[in-house]
Design an enzyme around this catalytic site. Structure first.
Site, PDB file in Angstrom:
ATOM      1  N   LYS A  83       0.871  -1.171   0.000  1.00  0.00           N
ATOM      2  CA  LYS A  83       0.000   0.000   0.000  1.00  0.00           C
ATOM      3  C   LYS A  83       0.907   1.221   0.000  1.00  0.00           C
ATOM      4  O   LYS A  83       2.064   1.145   0.416  1.00  0.00           O
ATOM      5  CB  LYS A  83      -0.860  -0.011   1.277  1.00  0.00           C
ATOM      6  CG  LYS A  83      -2.124   0.789   1.167  1.00  0.00           C
ATOM      7  CD  LYS A  83      -3.281  -0.056   0.636  1.00  0.00           C
ATOM      8  CE  LYS A  83      -4.547   0.767   0.516  1.00  0.00           C
ATOM      9  NZ  LYS A  83      -5.690  -0.010   0.060  1.00  0.00           N
ATOM     10  N   GLY A 183     -26.878   0.114   1.773  1.00  0.00           N
ATOM     11  CA  GLY A 183     -25.977   0.820   0.870  1.00  0.00           C
ATOM     12  C   GLY A 183     -26.210   0.403  -0.563  1.00  0.00           C
ATOM     13  O   GLY A 183     -26.028  -0.763  -0.926  1.00  0.00           O
ATOM     14  N   GLY A 185     -24.835   1.958  -3.376  1.00  0.00           N
ATOM     15  CA  GLY A 185     -23.870   2.685  -4.216  1.00  0.00           C
ATOM     16  C   GLY A 185     -23.360   1.798  -5.341  1.00  0.00           C
ATOM     17  O   GLY A 185     -24.089   0.948  -5.871  1.00  0.00           O
ATOM     18  N   ASN A 186     -22.086   1.978  -5.688  1.00  0.00           N
ATOM     19  CA  ASN A 186     -21.528   1.229  -6.819  1.00  0.00           C
ATOM     20  C   ASN A 186     -21.643  -0.274  -6.626  1.00  0.00           C
ATOM     21  O   ASN A 186     -22.080  -0.998  -7.520  1.00  0.00           O
ATOM     22  CB  ASN A 186     -20.061   1.614  -7.023  1.00  0.00           C
ATOM     23  CG  ASN A 186     -19.936   3.037  -7.508  1.00  0.00           C
ATOM     24  OD1 ASN A 186     -20.704   3.483  -8.361  1.00  0.00           O
ATOM     25  ND2 ASN A 186     -18.996   3.779  -6.940  1.00  0.00           N
ATOM     26  N   TYR A 189     -25.670  -1.436  -5.673  1.00  0.00           N
ATOM     27  CA  TYR A 189     -26.626  -1.448  -6.781  1.00  0.00           C
ATOM     28  C   TYR A 189     -26.398  -2.660  -7.705  1.00  0.00           C
ATOM     29  O   TYR A 189     -27.342  -3.366  -8.066  1.00  0.00           O
ATOM     30  CB  TYR A 189     -26.553  -0.147  -7.594  1.00  0.00           C
ATOM     31  CG  TYR A 189     -27.567  -0.146  -8.715  1.00  0.00           C
ATOM     32  CD1 TYR A 189     -28.911   0.149  -8.443  1.00  0.00           C
ATOM     33  CD2 TYR A 189     -27.218  -0.521 -10.006  1.00  0.00           C
ATOM     34  CE1 TYR A 189     -29.866   0.089  -9.451  1.00  0.00           C
ATOM     35  CE2 TYR A 189     -28.170  -0.584 -11.020  1.00  0.00           C
ATOM     36  CZ  TYR A 189     -29.485  -0.267 -10.737  1.00  0.00           C
ATOM     37  OH  TYR A 189     -30.434  -0.333 -11.726  1.00  0.00           O
TER      38      TYR A 189
END
Ligand code: NAD
Length: 373
Positions: A83, A183, A185-186, A189
């Site tokens: 990371k 939720g 969202g991306n 959905y």
């Protein structure tokens, strides 16, 4: 920062390499942490954040990179964990020069670390990094990239729900299975779309009423308030919004016998995983359930194919079944069993491989080789 840096590294995961990146001219202060490359090059996003101080940034990158090692290992990928963090305000301190300078540092690691988008960075910055190094994923489709990972994350979560339903409800079908989805969202959905196709009965919640109305209409879903969805009368509670949704205040409200969703860090603390076990609720560890996006960028490294990416997410089902078996045999929570699976794979496969030392050892072709010429 100097005092205690190595102690912090040892305390937070005994990382292989930590690189401090500095370029005064462009205002770059970044840290790249490579946790473990026993399985392959370390992959993980670059986060840009206004950290309170440098120690906070270091601890964050150490913690996040270790998490990536476990995620890639459980996902069955030939990737290690890494990371990067850039210290700065993503709203005011971004520039092309800063990200290109950062890209040069990524490039200097010669493929030991591969970066991607994360909180505070976008596809635009990935393009700027790509100008300096091929070791970046999540670049636009026009450059051979894989684009938005969320449909693949959602498909992986669907696989996770199927595995959890098989384990807990002893059925292969989602027809009539009641799912409470938090939720939309991306990820949420796309998942709702998949669940609807499988015949699941959905109750949905989001703070955005437009999204709720759309899902209610499209998928014939019942609606609940964001505060109450955790206590829905459902078989599966599916968090796809925030972290720490399973906490001291919420855990006793759960009626579902399965918690399985795409959100990161669903357990406020590891002890909440133990509590779920005691309550007889099956928990699909979040970093295993939401690995579809990582699988998608892995396929990008091999030469992108959407079909291959979708196929790969089936591994989520296999990994969870292994985790559930370990949890039963050892009488431990699934969150601990997932760590066990990751550590076993790293030990076994890692023994067969040499530590990844850069481009000569890398398994990837296509895009990266073209760019390297
Ligand atoms: P997103 O921002 O597109 O969607 C989040 C949704 O949650 C939004 O619609 C938002 O309105 C809603 N929300 C916020 N607070 C809420 C609340 N209190 N109650 C109900 N709804 C609420 O994000 P996303 O990309 O769909 O990601 C969702 C989760 O999955 C995040 O935790 C993310 O870290 C994790 N995740 C995403 C991916 C990916 O591919 N996008 C991959 C791995 C993990």
């Amino acid at each position: 920062m100097a005092a205690g840096t190595f102690e912090l590294i040892t305390k937070h995961g005994d990382h292989e390499q930590v690189v401090f990146c500095h370029n005064k001219d462009v205002g770059l202060k970044a840290i790249i942490a490579i946790h473990n490359t026993a399985l392959g090059p370390a992959l993980g996003g670059t986060r840009m954040w206004n950290y309170k101080n440098e120690e906070e940034a270091l601890v964050d990158v150490l913690r996040l990179s270790k998490g990536m090692t476990y995620k890639a290992a459980c996902a069955g990928l030939n990737l290690g964990g890494g990371k990067a963090v850039i210290i700065g305000d993503p709203k005011t301190q971004k520039s092309e020069a800063l990200f290109r300078a950062f890209g040069q540092f990524v490039g200097s690691l010669n493929g030991r670390y591969i970066t991607a988008e994360d909180v505070g960075t976008t596809v635009r910055e990935m393009e700027q990094i790509f100008m300096e190094t091929p070791w970046v994923t999540g670049i636009p489709k026009a450059f051979g990239g894989s684009g938005d990972p969320s449909p693949y994350t959602a498909h992986g979560v669907l696989m996770a729900i199927k595995a959890s339903v098989k384990e807990q409800l002893k059925t292969d079908s989602l027809k009539g299975v009641r799912v409470a989805l938090q939720g939309l969202g991306n990820v949420g959905y796309h998942l709702a779309e998949y669940l609807h196709k499988e015949g699941a009965v959905m109750t949905v919640a989001d703070i955005d009423q437009e999204k709720v109305a759309k899902c209610a209409t499209m998928f014939n879903a019942k609606v609940m308030s964001p505060d109450d969805i955790i206590s829905a009368d459902a078989d599966v509670f599916t968090p796809c919004a925030l972290g720490a949704v399973i906490n001291d205040q919420t855990i006793s409200k759960l009626k579902a016998k399965i918690v399985c969703g795409g959100a990161n860090n669903q357990l406020a603390e590891p002890r909440h995983g133990d509590m779920l076990k005691e309550m007889g609720i099956l928990y699909a560890p979040d970093y295993v359930a939401n690995a579809g996006g990582l699988m998608n960028v892995f396929v990008e490294l091999e030469g992108y194919s959407p079909d291959r990416a979708l196929d790969k997410t089936v591994q989520v089902y296999e990994s969870l079944m292994q985790i559930f078996a370990i949890a039963k045999t050892e009488n431990i929570g699934t969150h601990k069993a997932a760590d066990r699976l990751a550590e076993d794979r790293i030990r076994q496969i890692g023994k067969l491989r040499q530590t990844h030392m850069g481009s000569s050892a890398r398994p990837f072709s296509t895009l990266r080789e073209v760019k390297n010429r």
